[in-house]
Design a protein around this motif. Structure first.
Motif, PDB file in Angstrom:
ATOM      1  N   ALA A 112       0.690  -1.322  -0.090  1.00 55.02           N
ATOM      2  CA  ALA A 112      -0.317   0.105   0.182  1.00 55.02           C
ATOM      3  C   ALA A 112       1.046   1.105   0.473  1.00 55.02           C
ATOM      4  CB  ALA A 112      -0.767  -0.072   1.486  1.00 55.02           C
ATOM      5  N   LEU A 113       1.814   1.310   1.270  1.00 59.44           N
ATOM      6  CA  LEU A 113       2.761   2.307   1.208  1.00 59.44           C
ATOM      7  C   LEU A 113       2.830   2.479  -0.836  1.00 59.44           C
ATOM      8  CD1 LEU A 113       3.894   4.110   3.176  1.00 59.44           C
ATOM      9  CD2 LEU A 113       5.298   3.010   3.593  1.00 59.44           C
ATOM     10  N   GLU A 114       3.543   1.806  -1.323  1.00 62.21           N
ATOM     11  CA  GLU A 114       4.561   1.988  -2.412  1.00 62.21           C
ATOM     12  C   GLU A 114       3.534   1.971  -3.481  1.00 62.21           C
ATOM     13  OE1 GLU A 114       5.984  -2.214  -3.896  1.00 62.21           O
ATOM     14  OE2 GLU A 114       7.581  -2.385  -1.866  1.00 62.21           O
ATOM     15  N   LEU A 115       2.431   1.643  -3.120  1.00 59.28           N
ATOM     16  CA  LEU A 115       1.283   2.784  -4.251  1.00 59.28           C
ATOM     17  C   LEU A 115       1.078   3.870  -4.112  1.00 59.28           C
ATOM     18  CD1 LEU A 115      -0.943  -0.758  -4.857  1.00 59.28           C
ATOM     19  CD2 LEU A 115       0.065   0.080  -7.109  1.00 59.28           C
ATOM     20  N   VAL A 116       1.010   4.125  -3.158  1.00 58.39           N
ATOM     21  CA  VAL A 116       0.458   6.022  -2.963  1.00 58.39           C
ATOM     22  C   VAL A 116       1.579   6.443  -2.741  1.00 58.39           C
ATOM     23  CG1 VAL A 116       1.552   6.070  -0.152  1.00 58.39           C
ATOM     24  CG2 VAL A 116      -0.606   7.069  -0.572  1.00 58.39           C
ATOM     25  N   LYS A 117       2.814   6.352  -2.659  1.00 60.34           N
ATOM     26  CA  LYS A 117       3.799   6.793  -3.030  1.00 60.34           C
ATOM     27  C   LYS A 117       3.858   7.317  -4.606  1.00 60.34           C
ATOM     28  CE  LYS A 117       7.516   5.757   0.567  1.00 60.34           C
ATOM     29  NZ  LYS A 117       8.607   5.027   1.262  1.00 60.34           N
ATOM     30  N   GLU A 118       3.830   5.997  -5.034  1.00 57.98           N
ATOM     31  CA  GLU A 118       3.494   6.253  -6.761  1.00 57.98           C
ATOM     32  C   GLU A 118       2.483   7.640  -6.886  1.00 57.98           C
ATOM     33  OE1 GLU A 118       4.631   4.898  -9.669  1.00 57.98           O
ATOM     34  OE2 GLU A 118       6.265   3.776  -8.109  1.00 57.98           O
ATOM     35  N   ALA A 119       1.207   7.925  -6.273  1.00 58.43           N
ATOM     36  CA  ALA A 119       0.590   8.790  -6.832  1.00 58.43           C
ATOM     37  C   ALA A 119       1.005   9.555  -6.293  1.00 58.43           C
ATOM     38  CB  ALA A 119      -0.677   8.579  -5.466  1.00 58.43           C
ATOM     39  N   ILE A 120       1.838   9.514  -4.847  1.00 55.38           N
ATOM     40  CA  ILE A 120       2.580  11.304  -4.723  1.00 55.38           C
ATOM     41  C   ILE A 120       3.195  11.738  -5.755  1.00 55.38           C
ATOM     42  CG2 ILE A 120       3.776  12.311  -3.149  1.00 55.38           C
ATOM     43  CD1 ILE A 120       2.584  10.892  -0.844  1.00 55.38           C
ATOM     44  N   ASP A 121       3.956  10.876  -5.998  1.00 52.16           N
ATOM     45  CA  ASP A 121       5.107  10.983  -7.269  1.00 52.16           C
ATOM     46  C   ASP A 121       3.826  11.997  -8.377  1.00 52.16           C
ATOM     47  OD1 ASP A 121       7.561  10.309  -5.851  1.00 52.16           O
ATOM     48  OD2 ASP A 121       7.473   8.480  -6.479  1.00 52.16           O
ATOM     49  N   LEU A 122       3.081  11.373  -9.048  1.00 47.13           N
ATOM     50  CA  LEU A 122       2.377  11.718  -9.759  1.00 47.13           C
ATOM     51  C   LEU A 122       1.519  12.761 -10.073  1.00 47.13           C
ATOM     52  CD1 LEU A 122       0.161   8.442 -11.502  1.00 47.13           C
ATOM     53  CD2 LEU A 122       2.114   9.673 -12.414  1.00 47.13           C
ATOM     54  N   ASP A 123       1.380  13.488  -8.020  1.00 51.23           N
ATOM     55  CA  ASP A 123       1.028  14.426  -7.286  1.00 51.23           C
ATOM     56  C   ASP A 123       1.145  15.096  -6.107  1.00 51.23           C
ATOM     57  OD1 ASP A 123      -0.774  16.887  -7.322  1.00 51.23           O
ATOM     58  OD2 ASP A 123      -2.987  15.903  -7.841  1.00 51.23           O
ATOM     59  N   SER A 124       2.696  15.829  -6.214  1.00 52.23           N
ATOM     60  CA  SER A 124       2.845  15.586  -4.718  1.00 52.23           C
ATOM     61  C   SER A 124       1.911  16.659  -4.015  1.00 52.23           C
ATOM     62  CB  SER A 124       4.236  16.240  -4.772  1.00 52.23           C
ATOM     63  OG  SER A 124       4.004  17.950  -5.903  1.00 52.23           O
ATOM     64  N   ASP A 127      -3.029  15.557  -0.992  1.00 46.91           N
ATOM     65  CA  ASP A 127      -3.804  16.041   0.309  1.00 46.91           C
ATOM     66  C   ASP A 127      -3.863  14.116   0.587  1.00 46.91           C
ATOM     67  OD1 ASP A 127      -6.806  16.254   1.359  1.00 46.91           O
ATOM     68  OD2 ASP A 127      -6.656  17.086  -0.421  1.00 46.91           O
ATOM     69  N   GLU A 128      -5.092  13.799   0.017  1.00 49.77           N
ATOM     70  CA  GLU A 128      -6.440  12.530   0.177  1.00 49.77           C
ATOM     71  C   GLU A 128      -4.503  11.548   0.854  1.00 49.77           C
ATOM     72  OE1 GLU A 128      -8.627  11.513  -2.904  1.00 49.77           O
ATOM     73  OE2 GLU A 128     -10.152  13.453  -2.593  1.00 49.77           O
ATOM     74  N   ALA A 129      -3.682  11.671  -0.575  1.00 49.59           N
ATOM     75  CA  ALA A 129      -2.237  10.986  -1.214  1.00 49.59           C
ATOM     76  C   ALA A 129      -2.228  10.498   0.517  1.00 49.59           C
ATOM     77  CB  ALA A 129      -1.748  10.870  -2.225  1.00 49.59           C
ATOM     78  N   TYR A 130      -1.282  12.008   0.557  1.00 51.35           N
ATOM     79  CA  TYR A 130      -0.648  12.134   2.225  1.00 51.35           C
ATOM     80  C   TYR A 130      -1.845  11.487   3.642  1.00 51.35           C
ATOM     81  CZ  TYR A 130       2.911  15.171  -0.203  1.00 51.35           C
ATOM     82  OH  TYR A 130       3.601  15.436  -0.562  1.00 51.35           O
ATOM     83  N   GLN A 131      -2.729  11.986   2.953  1.00 48.94           N
ATOM     84  CA  GLN A 131      -3.674  11.448   4.272  1.00 48.94           C
ATOM     85  C   GLN A 131      -3.881   9.919   4.511  1.00 48.94           C
ATOM     86  OE1 GLN A 131      -8.160  10.561   4.781  1.00 48.94           O
ATOM     87  NE2 GLN A 131      -8.231  12.824   5.052  1.00 48.94           N
ATOM     88  N   LEU A 132      -3.489   9.290   2.979  1.00 56.98           N
ATOM     89  CA  LEU A 132      -3.565   7.567   3.228  1.00 56.98           C
ATOM     90  C   LEU A 132      -2.278   7.056   3.453  1.00 56.98           C
ATOM     91  CD1 LEU A 132      -4.985   5.120   2.287  1.00 56.98           C
ATOM     92  CD2 LEU A 132      -3.881   5.530  -0.079  1.00 56.98           C
ATOM     93  N   GLN A 133      -1.518   8.008   2.930  1.00 55.96           N
ATOM     94  CA  GLN A 133       0.229   7.512   3.337  1.00 55.96           C
ATOM     95  C   GLN A 133       0.470   7.552   5.258  1.00 55.96           C
ATOM     96  OE1 GLN A 133       3.173  10.133   2.975  1.00 55.96           O
ATOM     97  NE2 GLN A 133       4.326   8.841   1.844  1.00 55.96           N
ATOM     98  N   CYS A 134      -0.429   8.501   5.598  1.00 56.48           N
ATOM     99  CA  CYS A 134      -0.793   8.600   7.347  1.00 56.48           C
ATOM    100  C   CYS A 134      -1.302   7.566   7.834  1.00 56.48           C
ATOM    101  CB  CYS A 134      -1.117  10.135   7.645  1.00 56.48           C
ATOM    102  SG  CYS A 134      -1.613   9.617   9.120  1.00 56.48           S
TER     103      CYS A 134
END
Length: 782
Positions: A112-124, A127-134
């Motif tokens: 899950a962490l790998e996938l959410v990092k991919e999302a953050i790389d696409l759109d830094s 905020d949803e990506a950082y919340q999910l990462q949290c």
């Protein structure tokens, strides 16, 4: 041009095929969307599956099928479809977020962490990506990382949800003041944020800010009057405030709305328990167990409630059940030691263990008997107690024992060299001790005597078999001063009467590929005998070749008399006859020497009868060599202990005839030969002056019964040089034929004896015994 036309036509065909394929996949896809609108999710999945079967690159079909799987909570299949879609959509931020969320729900935090990092790389700036990462980092218990992620989310969007998760991280990091501020900030941004109310209520419950906690629960219930968590938290607040009726009222509302949830019954039962309403608590714990039969917490708490109302039997049962659940149940393992302690105390008793010594048997005054020469004593016994027996000592030495059901059993050997007593001490788990001291009484030391009667064994323990059967029936008897404790044949118990003195025994044993077997007899005092019997199979072929069947010869040689003149002749005669018989099919020769009257009576009336019956003898020859008497028309054989002028001490041939009468049920041919000069004519019937010589081919002579006697006819005492025996033996030894009938031997003996100026021997039938005009043949070995 022609080839170009073919290529164009082929290309048009492929394009049409592709378009048709795409249209079919799109139709399945649209139908799937229609099923989703109708909430017919299984059919929707079926349509999406057909779409990707037609077109494996149809990404939208994979995505919609993944979302549909997620809707029906089949998240593993949803994750698989997201993985397939991401192969084609590597730049789709939302797709990475959805795939990461699915893996987070499956607790696959690393992926899950790998996938959410991919999302953050696409759109830094998502905020949803950082919340999910949290949330993912919270699952991994990386609270510092989670704090960094949620701070980034708040920086991008300072909304209620991000502040709420900031509060969750702060609470996990035990920064409770900050957590309170975060939850309040979340509520300031969204007054209907239920999760924020509940988290703040639960936090303030822990911080003993009870009235505020109740206010937060009430706020939730105004938004959702049936909210389960609000009632649960408020009930816990009331418990802290010792307002048990209100706590029970709140949890009862949860029970009403969730009647299949065992957890709420356990919680209400706990409240009842704290409120000392133990029967109500038992009822709730029982309901929880009905819903979840392996719920260890319910068993543990119900057992405690049973204790409080004095129902110790039910409490013991629940604690015992708890111990069986402890291997795989965290709660049960946690409380197992306490349950064992409670169980231990509930079972406490003061009764001493009971000890029963089975072997050797002890008298009422605790006396056991043992052979005088024994230094070891084998003990077998059992113990019984209401509680667990933890120790057994014999003569202060720890002794092993096993539990078999409710009984404890022990088997051991004790050194009793120089001892007159021994003690057995048993102790149970409550330190109740039983000690019994036994007195040793020394007894006789003679070992049992073993005799095999079927198949007959020679004096040196050799058994001649006449069959190749793999199973051998063995019959015998034991002679001993004491009762017999065990009889083993090749280590297997034989059948015998335990209470009988000098018992007979029998067993069927397997002798395939064996050339011997052992018999071990042990009396009740430990005296034992181990005897080996050797199997001789040389006679296996004899029985089949001999039309007379199983043939036995019995020699009775009386030489060493007490009051009559001793003789050397009988010993020579028997040796001569045994040598002559060596060329004939004789399955067994029994040689009895110097028999007393008592021995003769027992042998002919019981022992020989049993041997013949057990060994299925068909032809029997009895040869007596010794002194004889003829008194008042009655013949006698003289036992070695006979008195010269005491007729009562002689062996009456009428007694022999009576004994032989019992043989006729088994024996076809019976021949009695006596060289005792005074046997007398009363033993005969219809004497033949000129016996007819029978033929070996005369089947009637072989198959029909015969009961014959051949005797010297004088009335004087026996002599050492017997013409009778010498001629008999020579006739047998020099016979050139395959067989010789007794009549041929009689003829030779009568001529030889008459030429020697002695009275002609007598030959005839035995009076009173069945004779069907058969005769006795001596069959030569092939």
């Amino acid at each position: 041009m022609k080839n170009l036309g073919c290529i164009l036509i082929s290309g048009l065909f492929l394009t049409a095929s592709f378009i048709g394929k795409a249209q079919n996949a799109k139709q399945y896809y649209k139908t799937g969307l229609t099923f989703i609108e109708a909430q017919n999710f299984n059919d929707a999945i079926d349509q999406f599956s057909k779409a990707v079967q037609v077109d494996p690159d149809y990404v939208e079909a994979y995505i919609e099928r993944a979302r549909t799987y997620q809707t029906i909570n089949d998240i593993e299949k949803a994750a698989e479809d997201y993985d397939r879609a991401l192969v084609f959509k590597k730049k789709n931020k939302n797709l990475f977020l959805e795939a990461s969320t699915i893996n987070y729900k499956m607790a696959k935090y690393d992926k899950a962490l790998e996938l959410v990092k991919e999302a953050i790389d696409l759109d830094s700036k998502c905020d949803e990506a950082y919340q999910l990462q949290c949330k993912i980092l919270l699952g991994k218990e990386d609270f510092s990382g989670a704090l960094i992620s949620i701070n980034k989310a708040i920086f991008l969007k300072d909304n209620a949800e991000n502040n709420y998760y900031h509060g969750v991280v702060s609470e996990m990091m035990k920064n409770y003041n900050q957590a309170e501020l975060d939850y309040e900030k979340a509520l300031a941004k969204d007054r209907k944020y239920i999760d924020a109310y509940l988290s703040l209520a639960n936090l303030r419950l822990q911080l003993n800010k009870l009235n505020q906690a109740i206010d937060h629960c009430n706020s939730v219930l105004r938004i959702n009057p049936k909210n389960k968590d609000a009632f649960l938290i408020r009930s816990k607040v009331y418990v802290k405030m010792y307002e048990y009726p209100k706590a029970i009222d709140d949890i009862s509302k949860v029970v009403f709305n969730n009647p299949e949830d065992p957890g709420v019954y356990i919680l209400r039962g706990t409240y009842y328990q704290d409120f000392t309403q133990y029967q109500n608590a038992i009822n709730d714990f029982t309901k929880a167990i009905m819903l979840d039969p392996k719920n260890s917490e319910a068993y543990y708490k119900r057992a405690y409630s049973f204790e409080q109302i004095g129902d110790y039997k039910s409490a013991i049962k629940d604690y015992t059940l708890l111990s069986t659940l402890s291997e795989d149940d965290v709660y049960a393992r946690k409380h197992l030691d306490d349950a064992k302690k409670r169980l231990y105390e509930l079972n406490r008793e003061t009764n001493r263990p009971k000890i029963v010594l089975l072997e050797p048997a002890a008298s009422e005054d605790y006396t056991v008997k043992l052979a005088r020469n024994r230094t070891k004593l084998s003990l077998r016994g059992k113990m019984h107690d209401e509680s667990e027996i933890i120790s057994l000592k014999i003569n202060d030495s720890n002794t092993n024992f096993i539990k078999n059901g409710d009984i404890y059993e022990f088997l051991t050997e004790v050194d009793v060299s120089g001892l007159d007593i021994f003690s057995i001490v048993a102790e149970d788990t409550y330190n109740n001790i039983q000690q019994i001291t036994y007195t040793i009484e020394r007894t006789e030391i003679n070992p049992p005597k073993i005799a095999i009667i079927a198949p007959y064994a020679s004096d040196d323990g050799e058994i001649f078999l006449d069959t190749d059967d793999t199973n051998l029936y063995v019959e015998g008897n034991i002679t001993d001063e004491s009762q017999i404790k065990s009889i083993l044949i090749n280590g297997v118990s034989a059948s015998y009467m335990l209470s009988e003195l000098n018992p007979k025994f029998s067993a069927t044993i397997n002798v395939a590929n064996k050339n011997k077997f052992t018999v071990e007899a042990t009396d009740i005092y430990g005296n034992d005998t181990l005897q080996t019997f050797v199997l001789n199979r040389e006679g296996v072929s004899l029985l089949q070749a001999n039309p007379m069947g199983r043939t036995w010869v019995i020699f009775v040689e009386n030489s060493n008399y007490e009051t009559f003149p001793s003789l050397d002749g009988p010993s020579k005669d028997v040796t001569l006859m045994r040598s002559a018989l060596a060329k004939y099919d004789v399955h067994k020769i029994i040689h009895k020497q110097d028999m007393t009257k008592k021995e003769m009576e027992r042998f002919f009336s019981i022992e020989l009868r049993d041997l013949i019956r057990s060994n299925r003898v068909n032809a029997l020859l009895i040869w007596f060599a010794g002194h004889g008497k003829f008194i008042n028309e009655t013949g006698y054989w003289i036992p070695v202990d006979a008195k010269r002028d005491d007729e009562f001490t002689y062996y009456n041939l009428n007694a022999l005839r009576a004994s032989l009468q019992s043989y006729t049920n088994f024996v076809v041919h019976m021949l009695v030969i006596t060289d005792a000069c005074e046997s007398g004519p009363t033993f005969y019937q219809a004497m033949r002056e000129t016996p007819k010589i029978r033929s070996c081919n005369d089947w009637e002579a072989v198959k029909f019964k015969s009961s014959q006697v051949f005797s010297s006819a004088g009335y004087e005492l026996a002599v050492d040089d017997s013409q009778f025996t010498r001629t008999f033996a020579n006739t047998l030894a020099n016979n050139p034929d395959a067989c010789i009938p007794i009549e041929a031997i009689v003829s030779k003996v009568q001529i030889a004896v008459s030429q020697n100026n002695q009275q002609k021997p007598k030959f005839g039938k035995i009076s009173g015994l069945t004779d069907e005009d058969g005769t006795f043949f001596f069959i030569s070995k092939q």
